[in-house]
Design a protein around this motif. Structure first.
Motif, PDB file in Angstrom:
ATOM      1  N   ASN A  36       0.858  -1.185   0.000  1.00 51.00           N
ATOM      2  CA  ASN A  36       0.000   0.000   0.000  1.00 51.00           C
ATOM      3  C   ASN A  36       0.896   1.237   0.000  1.00 51.00           C
ATOM      4  O   ASN A  36       1.189   1.796   1.052  1.00 51.00           O
ATOM      5  CB  ASN A  36      -0.921  -0.001   1.222  1.00 51.00           C
ATOM      6  CG  ASN A  36      -1.890   1.174   1.223  1.00 51.00           C
ATOM      7  OD1 ASN A  36      -2.155   1.764   0.179  1.00 51.00           O
ATOM      8  ND2 ASN A  36      -2.396   1.510   2.398  1.00 51.00           N
ATOM      9  N   PRO A  37       1.376   1.629  -1.191  1.00 47.82           N
ATOM     10  CA  PRO A  37       2.358   2.729  -1.274  1.00 47.82           C
ATOM     11  C   PRO A  37       1.905   3.992  -0.575  1.00 47.82           C
ATOM     12  O   PRO A  37       0.741   4.384  -0.659  1.00 47.82           O
ATOM     13  CB  PRO A  37       2.498   2.947  -2.790  1.00 47.82           C
ATOM     14  CG  PRO A  37       2.099   1.649  -3.398  1.00 47.82           C
ATOM     15  CD  PRO A  37       1.012   1.107  -2.509  1.00 47.82           C
ATOM     16  N   LYS A  38       2.846   4.600   0.130  1.00 53.11           N
ATOM     17  CA  LYS A  38       2.571   5.842   0.853  1.00 53.11           C
ATOM     18  C   LYS A  38       3.637   6.873   0.503  1.00 53.11           C
ATOM     19  O   LYS A  38       4.648   6.558  -0.134  1.00 53.11           O
ATOM     20  CB  LYS A  38       2.552   5.588   2.365  1.00 53.11           C
ATOM     21  CG  LYS A  38       1.483   4.579   2.789  1.00 53.11           C
ATOM     22  CD  LYS A  38       1.539   4.351   4.289  1.00 53.11           C
ATOM     23  CE  LYS A  38       0.430   3.400   4.745  1.00 53.11           C
ATOM     24  NZ  LYS A  38       0.608   2.050   4.187  1.00 53.11           N
ATOM     25  N   GLN A 149       4.263  -0.527   4.535  1.00 50.27           N
ATOM     26  CA  GLN A 149       3.679  -1.340   5.607  1.00 50.27           C
ATOM     27  C   GLN A 149       3.380  -0.526   6.869  1.00 50.27           C
ATOM     28  O   GLN A 149       2.787  -1.045   7.810  1.00 50.27           O
ATOM     29  CB  GLN A 149       4.613  -2.511   5.933  1.00 50.27           C
ATOM     30  CG  GLN A 149       4.861  -3.443   4.758  1.00 50.27           C
ATOM     31  CD  GLN A 149       3.581  -3.955   4.134  1.00 50.27           C
ATOM     32  OE1 GLN A 149       2.657  -4.364   4.830  1.00 50.27           O
ATOM     33  NE2 GLN A 149       3.523  -3.923   2.806  1.00 50.27           N
ATOM     34  N   PHE A 150       3.800   0.715   6.899  1.00 51.22           N
ATOM     35  CA  PHE A 150       3.451   1.570   8.038  1.00 51.22           C
ATOM     36  C   PHE A 150       1.964   1.901   8.002  1.00 51.22           C
ATOM     37  O   PHE A 150       1.399   2.179   6.942  1.00 51.22           O
ATOM     38  CB  PHE A 150       4.251   2.878   8.011  1.00 51.22           C
ATOM     39  CG  PHE A 150       5.655   2.765   8.520  1.00 51.22           C
ATOM     40  CD1 PHE A 150       5.911   2.373   9.826  1.00 51.22           C
ATOM     41  CD2 PHE A 150       6.735   3.076   7.698  1.00 51.22           C
ATOM     42  CE1 PHE A 150       7.204   2.288  10.304  1.00 51.22           C
ATOM     43  CE2 PHE A 150       8.032   2.993   8.164  1.00 51.22           C
ATOM     44  CZ  PHE A 150       8.266   2.597   9.477  1.00 51.22           C
ATOM     45  N   THR A 151       1.336   1.867   9.168  1.00 48.44           N
ATOM     46  CA  THR A 151      -0.042   2.331   9.317  1.00 48.44           C
ATOM     47  C   THR A 151      -0.101   3.171  10.594  1.00 48.44           C
ATOM     48  O   THR A 151       0.924   3.386  11.254  1.00 48.44           O
ATOM     49  CB  THR A 151      -1.035   1.161   9.430  1.00 48.44           C
ATOM     50  OG1 THR A 151      -0.794   0.445  10.662  1.00 48.44           O
ATOM     51  CG2 THR A 151      -0.914   0.211   8.249  1.00 48.44           C
ATOM     52  N   LYS A 152      -1.286   3.588  10.945  1.00 51.26           N
ATOM     53  CA  LYS A 152      -1.448   4.354  12.176  1.00 51.26           C
ATOM     54  C   LYS A 152      -0.983   3.543  13.380  1.00 51.26           C
ATOM     55  O   LYS A 152      -0.378   4.080  14.312  1.00 51.26           O
ATOM     56  CB  LYS A 152      -2.906   4.764  12.341  1.00 51.26           C
ATOM     57  CG  LYS A 152      -3.178   5.561  13.618  1.00 51.26           C
ATOM     58  CD  LYS A 152      -4.654   5.916  13.734  1.00 51.26           C
ATOM     59  CE  LYS A 152      -4.921   6.656  15.041  1.00 51.26           C
ATOM     60  NZ  LYS A 152      -6.367   6.990  15.195  1.00 51.26           N
ATOM     61  N   ASP A 243       7.965  -8.492   3.246  1.00 46.60           N
ATOM     62  CA  ASP A 243       8.739  -9.572   2.639  1.00 46.60           C
ATOM     63  C   ASP A 243       8.669  -9.579   1.116  1.00 46.60           C
ATOM     64  O   ASP A 243       8.956 -10.582   0.482  1.00 46.60           O
ATOM     65  CB  ASP A 243       8.272 -10.927   3.181  1.00 46.60           C
ATOM     66  CG  ASP A 243       6.834 -11.253   2.785  1.00 46.60           C
ATOM     67  OD1 ASP A 243       6.113 -10.328   2.365  1.00 46.60           O
ATOM     68  OD2 ASP A 243       6.444 -12.431   2.893  1.00 46.60           O
ATOM     69  N   SER A 244       8.287  -8.471   0.507  1.00 47.06           N
ATOM     70  CA  SER A 244       8.288  -8.408  -0.957  1.00 47.06           C
ATOM     71  C   SER A 244       9.728  -8.362  -1.444  1.00 47.06           C
ATOM     72  O   SER A 244      10.591  -7.727  -0.817  1.00 47.06           O
ATOM     73  CB  SER A 244       7.531  -7.168  -1.438  1.00 47.06           C
ATOM     74  OG  SER A 244       8.180  -5.988  -1.012  1.00 47.06           O
TER      75      SER A 244
END
Length: 367
Positions: A36-38, A149-152, A243-244
């Protein structure tokens, strides 16, 4: 006595089943991870001490990352070769490179954690991505993949730090052991009990560093800027994995058994400072590995229930091979699985040798 050994062997196979299928299967059998690119700001932090040759090759690769908002914090930890001159040149060459110079300090002489602390404090971005000076990213999307992979809630990301593929059996041992270690810490993180990460590929939010007072609780332990920090700061709610293949980093492995053995001594000595449960689960796993080799030798020597024993041996190798084979495929280490039984035996007795060697002498740490 043989009956007791027989039932003990059955128990060992059952323990191995729990580890390989139930625990390690959390990584090996799961679906492919979605990215989920940020565009969150990232500080890439690299600590170097006498790494002239490596920084000359790898810093430009970091600077060429395809990411909209990142800086590179280069830390020179009192190098005595030409490392500092090269880093100063990179600071002038690239607008997003910042240099932190660390001078020898009597209280923190040769302590990588002290140098990293200065770099973390100097970082302008809230999200930090770490790698070593002898590592390079597998693609220009390394920062993109790790930061995705970072989220809130997920403020710690564990990545995979691989080793280059070289000719020779030692290289297969090193890459298999690295893969197995990653399967372990990835799987426990998926279960909700993260216990370690590797500094070759690790990311976390700056607030996580200050929440546990940085490295202060283990500053006197020369190693562990990565795994001891994660062991202290990571929880099931704030930690995830990446792990991509584009997120992997690579470095050159040791080319002699002596050098690799010395490196592994440092890693094993650090594990002795993990939380009690983490030491316990690691101890149970490696003890069951050793007993799986030793107990059937006794039973087969006396031909005690030999058909059942052989069946259990085959069953154990089947589920272990499937789980590790799938995991090795994810981590691009599939070729090591052709040598699985031989490598496993070599690693088990190497670990035993390291355990006893560390009892009688202390391993050497940061340069």
């Amino acid at each position: 006595m043989l009956t007791i050994i027989f039932y003990a062997f059955i128990a060992v196979v059952a323990i191995q089943f729990v580890y390989y299928v139930v625990i390690f299967g959390k990584f090996g059998y799961r679906k492919s991870q979605k990215s989920n690119p940020k565009r969150i700001p990232i500080s890439v932090i690299v600590c170097a001490k006498n790494e002239e040759e490596n920084v000359a090759k790898f810093v430009p690769m970091l600077a060429e990352q395809d990411y909209p908002d990142f800086e590179i914090v280069l830390i020179d930890d009192a190098s005595s070769d030409g490392t500092l001159d090269l880093l100063e040149g990179f600071e002038k060459q690239y607008a997003n490179v910042r240099l932190v110079k660390v001078e020898n300090n009597e209280a923190f002489w040769g302590n990588k954690k002290f140098a990293l602390t200065l770099g973390i404090k100097a970082a302008k971005k809230e999200y930090l991505l770490f790698t070593d000076a002898d590592c390079y990213p597998n693609s220009k999307n390394w920062i993109m993949e790790m930061s995705s992979q970072f989220t809130k809630d997920k403020t710690i990301v564990l990545g995979y730090g691989a080793y280059e593929r070289l000719p020779g059996f030692l290289n297969k041992i090193i890459r298999f052991e690295t893969m197995l270690t990653a399967v372990q810490y990835f799987s426990w993180a998926k279960i909700g009990r993260p216990y370690m990460g590797v500094g070759r590929n690790l990311a976390y939010k700056k607030e996580e560093f200050f929440n546990v007072r940085g490295f202060m609780d283990h500053m006197k332990i020369r190693s562990g800027d990565d795994d001891l920090f994660i062991n202290q700061a990571a929880t099931g709610s704030n930690t995830t994995i990446c792990d991509s293949p584009d997120s992997f980093t690579y470095s050159m492995p040791k080319t002699s058994f002596k050098e690799w053995f010395t490196q592994k001594r440092r890693h094993v000595s650090t594990a002795g400072h993990y939380k009690g449960f983490d030491q316990f689960q690691l101890g149970v796993f490696y003890t069951s590995q050793l007993l799986f080799l030793l107990l059937p030798i006794v039973l087969l020597a006396f031909q005690f229930q030999w058909m059942i024993v052989l069946g259990l041996i085959g069953f154990r190798y089947l589920f272990a091979w499937i789980t590790l084979g799938l995991s090795a495929g994810r981590l691009r280490e599939k070729d090591t699985m052709y040598w699985f039984p031989i490598i496993e035996i070599t690693l088990i007795f190497t670990q035993l040798n390291i355990f006893f060697t560390n009892i009688f002498s202390k391993p050497v740490h940061w340069k």
